[in-house]
Design a protein around this motif. Structure first.
Motif, PDB file in Angstrom:
ATOM      1  N   MET A 209       0.798  -1.230   0.000  1.00 44.86           N
ATOM      2  CA  MET A 209       0.000   0.000   0.000  1.00 44.86           C
ATOM      3  C   MET A 209       0.837   1.291   0.000  1.00 44.86           C
ATOM      4  SD  MET A 209      -2.777  -0.218  -0.832  1.00 44.86           S
ATOM      5  CE  MET A 209      -4.197   0.644  -1.228  1.00 44.86           C
ATOM      6  N   PRO A 210       1.827   1.421   0.881  1.00 48.54           N
ATOM      7  CA  PRO A 210       2.590   2.675   0.880  1.00 48.54           C
ATOM      8  C   PRO A 210       3.249   2.930  -0.478  1.00 48.54           C
ATOM      9  CG  PRO A 210       3.205   1.308   2.760  1.00 48.54           C
ATOM     10  CD  PRO A 210       2.298   0.491   1.909  1.00 48.54           C
ATOM     11  N   THR A 211       3.806   1.880  -1.085  1.00 47.58           N
ATOM     12  CA  THR A 211       4.426   2.037  -2.401  1.00 47.58           C
ATOM     13  C   THR A 211       3.403   2.506  -3.422  1.00 47.58           C
ATOM     14  OG1 THR A 211       5.692   0.098  -1.828  1.00 47.58           O
ATOM     15  CG2 THR A 211       5.869   0.861  -4.082  1.00 47.58           C
ATOM     16  N   LEU A 212       2.247   1.861  -3.406  1.00 46.74           N
ATOM     17  CA  LEU A 212       1.220   2.213  -4.383  1.00 46.74           C
ATOM     18  C   LEU A 212       0.772   3.662  -4.203  1.00 46.74           C
ATOM     19  CD1 LEU A 212      -0.940  -1.038  -4.490  1.00 46.74           C
ATOM     20  CD2 LEU A 212       0.681  -0.208  -6.185  1.00 46.74           C
ATOM     21  N   MET A 213       0.706   4.079  -2.947  1.00 49.79           N
ATOM     22  CA  MET A 213       0.293   5.462  -2.674  1.00 49.79           C
ATOM     23  C   MET A 213       1.276   6.451  -3.287  1.00 49.79           C
ATOM     24  SD  MET A 213      -2.451   6.151  -1.233  1.00 49.79           S
ATOM     25  CE  MET A 213      -3.810   5.219  -0.609  1.00 49.79           C
ATOM     26  N   ILE A 214       2.561   6.186  -3.044  1.00 55.32           N
ATOM     27  CA  ILE A 214       3.574   7.102  -3.581  1.00 55.32           C
ATOM     28  C   ILE A 214       3.557   7.095  -5.099  1.00 55.32           C
ATOM     29  CG2 ILE A 214       6.056   7.359  -3.859  1.00 55.32           C
ATOM     30  CD1 ILE A 214       6.194   6.627  -0.862  1.00 55.32           C
ATOM     31  N   ALA A 215       3.466   5.885  -5.657  1.00 56.52           N
ATOM     32  CA  ALA A 215       3.415   5.785  -7.112  1.00 56.52           C
ATOM     33  C   ALA A 215       2.205   6.542  -7.630  1.00 56.52           C
ATOM     34  CB  ALA A 215       3.349   4.329  -7.541  1.00 56.52           C
ATOM     35  N   MET A 216       1.101   6.459  -6.894  1.00 54.30           N
ATOM     36  CA  MET A 216      -0.111   7.135  -7.328  1.00 54.30           C
ATOM     37  C   MET A 216       0.081   8.647  -7.323  1.00 54.30           C
ATOM     38  SD  MET A 216      -3.871   6.071  -6.382  1.00 54.30           S
ATOM     39  CE  MET A 216      -4.676   7.109  -5.223  1.00 54.30           C
ATOM     40  N   ILE A 217       0.682   9.160  -6.259  1.00 52.11           N
ATOM     41  CA  ILE A 217       0.900  10.606  -6.202  1.00 52.11           C
ATOM     42  C   ILE A 217       1.778  11.060  -7.366  1.00 52.11           C
ATOM     43  CG2 ILE A 217       1.962  12.496  -4.894  1.00 52.11           C
ATOM     44  CD1 ILE A 217       1.166  11.158  -2.372  1.00 52.11           C
ATOM     45  N   LEU A 218       2.872  10.328  -7.592  1.00 48.72           N
ATOM     46  CA  LEU A 218       3.775  10.732  -8.668  1.00 48.72           C
ATOM     47  C   LEU A 218       3.092  10.640 -10.031  1.00 48.72           C
ATOM     48  CD1 LEU A 218       7.111   9.151  -7.424  1.00 48.72           C
ATOM     49  CD2 LEU A 218       6.488  11.568  -7.448  1.00 48.72           C
ATOM     50  N   ASN A 219       2.312   9.575 -10.238  1.00 55.31           N
ATOM     51  CA  ASN A 219       1.584   9.443 -11.500  1.00 55.31           C
ATOM     52  C   ASN A 219       0.581  10.569 -11.688  1.00 55.31           C
ATOM     53  OD1 ASN A 219       2.644   7.150 -12.743  1.00 55.31           O
ATOM     54  ND2 ASN A 219       1.558   5.829 -11.307  1.00 55.31           N
ATOM     55  N   MET A 220      -0.059  10.914 -10.579  1.00 59.47           N
ATOM     56  CA  MET A 220      -1.041  11.993 -10.593  1.00 59.47           C
ATOM     57  C   MET A 220      -0.370  13.289 -11.041  1.00 59.47           C
ATOM     58  SD  MET A 220      -4.079  11.418  -9.498  1.00 59.47           S
ATOM     59  CE  MET A 220      -4.857  11.146  -7.979  1.00 59.47           C
ATOM     60  N   ILE A 279      -4.203  12.974  -1.182  1.00 56.55           N
ATOM     61  CA  ILE A 279      -3.739  11.584  -1.143  1.00 56.55           C
ATOM     62  C   ILE A 279      -2.837  11.367   0.059  1.00 56.55           C
ATOM     63  CG2 ILE A 279      -2.424   9.817  -2.342  1.00 56.55           C
ATOM     64  CD1 ILE A 279      -3.233  11.134  -4.941  1.00 56.55           C
ATOM     65  N   LYS A 280      -1.977  12.331   0.299  1.00 59.08           N
ATOM     66  CA  LYS A 280      -1.059  12.204   1.416  1.00 59.08           C
ATOM     67  C   LYS A 280      -1.826  12.118   2.730  1.00 59.08           C
ATOM     68  CE  LYS A 280       3.602  13.630   2.124  1.00 59.08           C
ATOM     69  NZ  LYS A 280       4.588  14.667   2.277  1.00 59.08           N
ATOM     70  N   LEU A 281      -2.868  12.930   2.827  1.00 56.84           N
ATOM     71  CA  LEU A 281      -3.684  12.965   4.032  1.00 56.84           C
ATOM     72  C   LEU A 281      -4.341  11.614   4.249  1.00 56.84           C
ATOM     73  CD1 LEU A 281      -4.023  15.636   5.608  1.00 56.84           C
ATOM     74  CD2 LEU A 281      -6.391  15.666   4.803  1.00 56.84           C
ATOM     75  N   VAL A 282      -4.962  11.111   3.180  1.00 54.71           N
ATOM     76  CA  VAL A 282      -5.662   9.832   3.276  1.00 54.71           C
ATOM     77  C   VAL A 282      -4.687   8.728   3.639  1.00 54.71           C
ATOM     78  CG1 VAL A 282      -6.901   8.089   1.943  1.00 54.71           C
ATOM     79  CG2 VAL A 282      -7.466  10.504   1.673  1.00 54.71           C
ATOM     80  N   SER A 283      -3.538   8.706   2.960  1.00 55.53           N
ATOM     81  CA  SER A 283      -2.626   7.598   3.181  1.00 55.53           C
ATOM     82  C   SER A 283      -2.023   7.655   4.577  1.00 55.53           C
ATOM     83  CB  SER A 283      -1.533   7.581   2.120  1.00 55.53           C
ATOM     84  OG  SER A 283      -0.698   8.690   2.281  1.00 55.53           O
ATOM     85  N   SER A 284      -1.753   8.839   5.083  1.00 57.44           N
ATOM     86  CA  SER A 284      -1.159   8.905   6.420  1.00 57.44           C
ATOM     87  C   SER A 284      -2.199   8.521   7.478  1.00 57.44           C
ATOM     88  CB  SER A 284      -0.584  10.296   6.691  1.00 57.44           C
ATOM     89  OG  SER A 284      -1.605  11.247   6.695  1.00 57.44           O
ATOM     90  N   ARG A 285      -3.464   8.827   7.206  1.00 59.62           N
ATOM     91  CA  ARG A 285      -4.505   8.427   8.144  1.00 59.62           C
ATOM     92  C   ARG A 285      -4.619   6.915   8.170  1.00 59.62           C
ATOM     93  NH1 ARG A 285      -9.707  11.671   7.351  1.00 59.62           N
ATOM     94  NH2 ARG A 285      -8.280  13.294   7.942  1.00 59.62           N
ATOM     95  N   GLU A 286      -4.550   6.299   6.982  1.00 59.86           N
ATOM     96  CA  GLU A 286      -4.633   4.842   6.911  1.00 59.86           C
ATOM     97  C   GLU A 286      -3.487   4.200   7.651  1.00 59.86           C
ATOM     98  OE1 GLU A 286      -4.980   3.238   3.027  1.00 59.86           O
ATOM     99  OE2 GLU A 286      -7.049   3.939   2.845  1.00 59.86           O
ATOM    100  N   GLU A 287      -2.303   4.787   7.449  1.00 62.99           N
ATOM    101  CA  GLU A 287      -1.135   4.261   8.109  1.00 62.99           C
ATOM    102  C   GLU A 287      -1.317   4.317   9.629  1.00 62.99           C
ATOM    103  OE1 GLU A 287       2.861   5.839   7.105  1.00 62.99           O
ATOM    104  OE2 GLU A 287       2.235   5.197   5.096  1.00 62.99           O
ATOM    105  N   ALA A 288      -1.829   5.440  10.091  1.00 61.35           N
ATOM    106  CA  ALA A 288      -2.028   5.616  11.517  1.00 61.35           C
ATOM    107  C   ALA A 288      -3.058   4.610  12.030  1.00 61.35           C
ATOM    108  CB  ALA A 288      -2.490   7.034  11.812  1.00 61.35           C
ATOM    109  N   ALA A 289      -4.074   4.326  11.215  1.00 61.48           N
ATOM    110  CA  ALA A 289      -5.124   3.423  11.636  1.00 61.48           C
ATOM    111  C   ALA A 289      -4.624   1.986  11.722  1.00 61.48           C
ATOM    112  CB  ALA A 289      -6.306   3.506  10.669  1.00 61.48           C
ATOM    113  N   SER A 290      -3.734   1.609  10.817  1.00 63.40           N
ATOM    114  CA  SER A 290      -3.329   0.204  10.786  1.00 63.40           C
ATOM    115  C   SER A 290      -2.259  -0.126  11.806  1.00 63.40           C
ATOM    116  CB  SER A 290      -2.820  -0.155   9.377  1.00 63.40           C
ATOM    117  OG  SER A 290      -1.663   0.586   9.122  1.00 63.40           O
TER     118      SER A 290
END
Lengths: 290, 439, 273
Positions: A209-220, A279-290
């Motif tokens: 997931m973290p990799t995909l998030m970063i890849a997503m931001i860069l692709n975006m 995206i960063k906000l969402v992903s960091s929240r997910e990270e915190a949740a897991s």
């Protein structure tokens, strides 16, 4: 305990100075000019406040259309780049014999200038070009198109070329993410009798997931800033079918309307920033949740 | 801590010095490289003409040909002044030049389209008044008119006046049993007859945005003949394109030509660059092009009999006039140039009779000549289009109407073919685009 | 976990089929660069009747490619070196001391990935520095353009370098300079090479920036020389492809040398960003 003071900020100074003077300063200049009517046709520059921005969002011109094209270009390319990149990465992670060669091959397009890729694909996508020839050869005549001129096809074609260019790059990033997942998780899972699909959804995807998030931001970011590939392939045409924000920025610039050109590129900037932040906000929240 | 800082400051110093040294010496190295290269080229002239200056000439790639470079070398050999061409790709040239003017980095000499299009480069601020140069007295009338701004001659023209008309292949016309049409209805009949014989009536390079603009451009002379003074009204933003019935009719008919398949299938992917080959192949009967185009076809396809081809005005909205340009591409001198005298000398050199002869001999694509003392050559297309233009000739939109943007209009016409805009909407969009420039 | 060999072979075949979609278009360039103009008029995969090596000779002479090749080499390599040096130093400190200020600085650099460059204002800044139309000027601009992504890469990579090394070095009495250049920097090899190549590529493939920032024909790099050459040979696809091959070769060469690192560098760099 280690003394953080040794890491003096002096080390940051060269990069900071260079970046501030040669990048941020011109960008701020651009921001300022976006509130003016600066034009190569006029001897004076006047401050006109938000007029340029109002024109972008409230006039019936093609600006809104180009914003819409940019967003849909971004959405589709991100999905396919990540999807295909993931499939390739999974395949190459399986210990194929020729994986090194394959990795090189898939990454190759990223090394080429988008301008050159554009020139190559203009010939490939022509009505009598190699793509249609291949389609006719395998009996798929009904799928042939004039890829760069037909109304419902052309934006898709530009997306296709961009995806072609970037899947390898995505594959590499995802491959890296896959290699950080320890083999022991899979071993434990298969001892527990988990099937391959279950392993994929319960181990691979969460760890990736973290990799995909970063890849997503860069692709975006790549998607929202798209310019060269479309410039080379269609120059926004035919008509305004493939006009995106940055081709409009360029068009305004070439007409010498620097104020408007700057306002448009600021719009692209703000969009990108907002989405990246979200995206960063969402992903960091997910990270915190897991 | 303080000694640490000091050490760091000194290290930074070394670093910065290193970087600047690295960058600095590499640049000086390549400078000396290039200067030795150029001195090797011109070693015979270098010795006695040491105080020659360099004149920079900004140009779009396609506007400067081998003959220009050759003449520049001759000029260098005679005077010791060097000409350096700053070449930009065609689609970048205007951008680059404008932004260089904006930042005070303008070249000494720059090329521009003639006529009102010169105004996009703010002649008041940039172009030097050349009215008192000796070559002005030898100018052909059209050349003088096309380089005059506010009563001053501001550019040197060694191009040609020309216009766009329908070049046709008489052999194919004969085969289909048709003759030159004089109105739109006849034109459609001609196309239908050709199509029935399996000949694609018209080669239309639909991918070239600018060529779509030319289709509209040809209606300018008709409009200004019917409504005298209309160009002035356009240029003061008092008249609207959308109010011109003839333009709307013309665009409606243009769309009809495309829809009836007279341009062939997939014409939007056809390129201008391929047009010589297309016409040379004999598969197409007509094409909207300039009057010297047939020379290029003949040169590449000697068996094509292209020298017998003739031309008539594009009869959209029953147009019977031939719209001509204001004289092609011209050269101006930057007021802020530090080598104005040398630049004037360069212009004198180019305008010499023998050099003009040499120049035009190397440019078969140019028709009538901008100076009266050099004999011109005219093509079959040129004489026939003049004969076929029952209502005479006149200035086209490009030459007479300000803010007439090729790329913007071309894209709108493409949009018309694709059904994205109606003829009326195309004209309204042109109006709103031009209105922005008047603000 | 072993897979059935048959399945593996099938997967391999399938991946190669996908790879064909990459190799196809690329081989098209090479094949057509060796044709005559008429043969290449319709771009096809048909092999040339006779290999036209003469195209390459002509391109070299017509485009004065050698000179622009060295210009490109100079601009790309020096700018990449500067960019790598300053960003690795910056990223090191930003990673090791993540206080509030440094986090802000990191985000400040991140902005550069998104913000639009403005050529006219850049020209004005360069003029103020008296660097307009010079190699140092454009080299610094190229270096700057590479900073944001390089910070991103280095930041991620350095995060994975254990701090124990730092501590040991500090105990041995190293200052920041020696700690970084003698101890840490050698460990950054993969990401340094990656960053260098990406920066080099960025400068090498950039054709718009020099157009605005360099007013001298004899300083332009390869891409620009080539683009000008297109203007003259716009309808000769064989020559266009020849020239494409010539511009791509140096980049390809660099890639093949550095590819061992580039991928691992991208990987570890981008992961922890």
């Amino acid at each position: 305990m280690q003394n953080k003071k040794i890491y003096s900020r002096l080390f940051v100074v060269p990069a900071f100075v260079l970046y501030t003077i040669l990048f941020i300063l011109p960008v701020l200049g651009g921001l300022y000019y976006s509130f003016t009517n600066w034009s190569a046709m006029k001897p004076t520059i006047t401050f006109i406040g938000l007029d340029n921005y109002k024109e972008i969002f409230f006039s019936s011109g093609s600006y809104l259309k180009s914003i819409y094209h940019t967003l849909s270009f971004t959405l589709y390319t991100v999905v396919f780049k990540l999807g295909i990149g993931l499939v390739l990465a999974l395949l190459l992670n399986e210990g194929l014999k020729t994986k090194k060669v394959l990795r090189t091959v898939f990454f190759l397009p990223y090394m080429l200038s988008p301008l050159i890729i554009g020139i190559i694909f203009i010939s490939i996508l022509g009505p009598d070009g190699p793509l249609n020839m291949v389609l006719r050869f395998i009996g798929l005549d009904h799928l042939t198109h004039s890829w760069l001129t037909e109304k419902n096809v052309v934006l898709g074609s530009t997306m296709g070329v961009e995806i072609w260019r970037m899947v390898g790059w995505n594959m590499v990033i995802i491959l890296a993410g896959l290699q950080t997942i320890s083999k022991s998780y899979y071993e434990a899972a298969s001892l527990d009798g988990a099937g391959r699909w279950k392993q994929f959804t319960q181990i691979t995807i969460p760890f990736l997931m973290p990799t995909l998030m970063i890849a997503m931001i860069l692709n975006m970011i790549h998607g929202l800033r798209v310019f060269e590939i479309i410039y080379a392939l269609t120059n926004g045409g035919p008509g305004d079918l493939t006009e995106v924000i940055n081709t409009q920025v360029y068009k305004e610039f070439s007409m010498g309307r620097y104020g408007m050109s700057n306002a448009l590129s600021m719009v692209a900037f703000i969009f990108t920033l907002m989405i990246a932040y979200l995206i960063k906000l969402v992903s960091s929240r997910e990270e915190a949740a897991s | 801590m303080s000694s640490f800082k000091k050490k760091w400051v000194s290290k930074m110093f070394v670093l910065v010095a290193l970087i600047s040294l690295l960058a600095g010496c590499s640049s000086s190295e390549s400078n000396s490289n290039s200067s030795t290269a150029s001195s090797a080229n011109a070693s015979d002239t270098e010795a006695n003409k040491q105080n020659g200056v360099t004149i920079t000439v900004a140009t779009s790639a396609n506007w400067t040909k081998d003959i220009d470079k050759e003449l520049a070398k001759d000029f260098e050999a005679q005077t010791g002044n060097k000409i350096e061409f700053l070449i930009s790709p065609d689609d970048q040239y205007v951008n680059v030049l404008k932004s260089k003017f904006q930042t005070g980095e303008g070249p000494d000499v720059y090329l521009t389209p003639s006529g009102v299009a010169m105004e996009q480069f703010l002649p008041d601020q940039h172009a030097l008044d050349l009215s008192s140069e000796s070559w002005v007295s030898r100018y052909a009338d059209w050349a003088k008119a096309g380089t005059t701004y506010n009563g001053k001659v501001i550019a040197l023209n060694t191009w040609s006046v020309d216009g766009w008309g329908v070049l046709y292949n008489p052999a194919l016309f004969e085969q289909a049993g048709v003759s030159v049409p004089t109105n739109y209805q006849d034109f459609v009949k001609v196309c239908e007859a050709l199509l029935a014989k399996g000949i694609t009536p018209i080669y239309e390079p639909g991918k070239a945005e600018w060529h779509q603009e030319v289709l509209l451009n040809t209606m300018g002379s008709m409009l200004s003949k019917k409504t005298p003074g209309i160009y002035d009204q356009f240029n003061t933003n008092q008249a609207k394109m959308a109010d011109q019935k003839d333009l709307e009719i013309g665009l409606t008919q243009l769309k009809e030509l495309a829809d009836k398949g007279f341009f062939g299938k997939d014409f939007l992917s056809q390129t201008w660059e391929n047009s010589v080959d297309a016409m040379g192949s004999g598969k197409y009967a007509m094409m909207l092009t300039y009057s010297t185009f047939q020379n290029e076809v003949l040169a590449k396809y000697p068996d094509s009999k292209a020298d017998t081809w003739s031309m008539f005005p594009l009869p959209l909205a029953d147009n019977k006039t031939w719209a001509t340009s204001s004289g092609g591409v011209v050269r101006s001198i930057n007021q802020e140039s530090k080598v104005i005298d040398a630049a004037k000398q360069y212009f004198d050199f180019l305008a010499k009779t023998e050099n003009l002869k040499k120049y035009y001999a190397a440019r078969p694509d140019l028709g009538p000549i901008s100076f009266t003392d050099v004999e011109g050559k005219t093509s079959n297309a040129y004489t026939s289009v003049i004969a076929n233009a029952a209502d005479g000739t006149g200035l086209d939109f490009e030459g007479g109407v300000k803010f007439w943007n090729q790329s913007v209009i071309g894209k709108l016409v493409q949009d018309l073919y694709l059904g994205g805009k109606t003829p009326k909407q195309v004209l309204e969009a042109i109006d709103s685009d031009r209105a922005k420039m008047f603000q | 976990m072993r897979q059935k060999p048959l399945l593996l072979i099938m997967k391999e075949a399938m991946t190669w089929l996908l790879a064909l979609s990459i190799l196809g278009p690329l081989s098209l360039i090479v094949v057509n660069s060796l044709k005559t103009a008429t043969e290449a008029n319709t771009v096809t995969m048909n092999l040339p009747l006779k290999l036209q090596w003469v195209n390459y000779m002509e391109a070299f002479e017509g485009g004065s490619l050698l000179h622009s090749f060295f210009n490109s080499l100079l601009m790309s390599s020096v700018s990449a070196a500067i960019s790598i040096l300053v960003t690795s130093m910056a990223a090191f400190v930003l990673v090791r001391n993540r206080d509030r200020w440094n986090k802000m600085i990191y985000n400040y650099f991140f902005l550069g990935l998104v913000a639009p460059l403005n050529y006219v204002t850049t020209i004005k800044v360069l003029q103020a520095l008296h660097l307009q139309n010079t190699f140092p000027g454009i080299i610094l601009v190229f270096a700057t353009l590479g900073i944001p992504f390089a910070v991103f890469l280095f930041y991620g990579f350095i995060s994975s370098v254990p701090t124990e090394l730092d501590e040991a070095a500090i105990i041995d009495g190293c200052g920041l300079g020696r700690l970084f250049f003698n101890v840490v920097f050698p460990l950054l090899m993969p990401v340094t090479i990656t960053g260098f190549i990406l920066n080099f590529l960025g400068a090498w493939n950039d054709f718009v920036t020099p157009l605005y920032l360099l007013n001298k024909q004899d300083k332009l790099g390869m891409i620009n020389a080539i683009y000008n050459y297109f203007g003259v040979h716009f309808n000769e696809w064989n020559m266009i492809f020849t020239i494409i091959v010539l511009t791509v070769l140096p980049v390809l060469f660099l890639y093949l040398i550095g590819q061992k690192y580039i991928i691992s560098g991208m990987v570890s760099g981008s992961l922890k960003g």
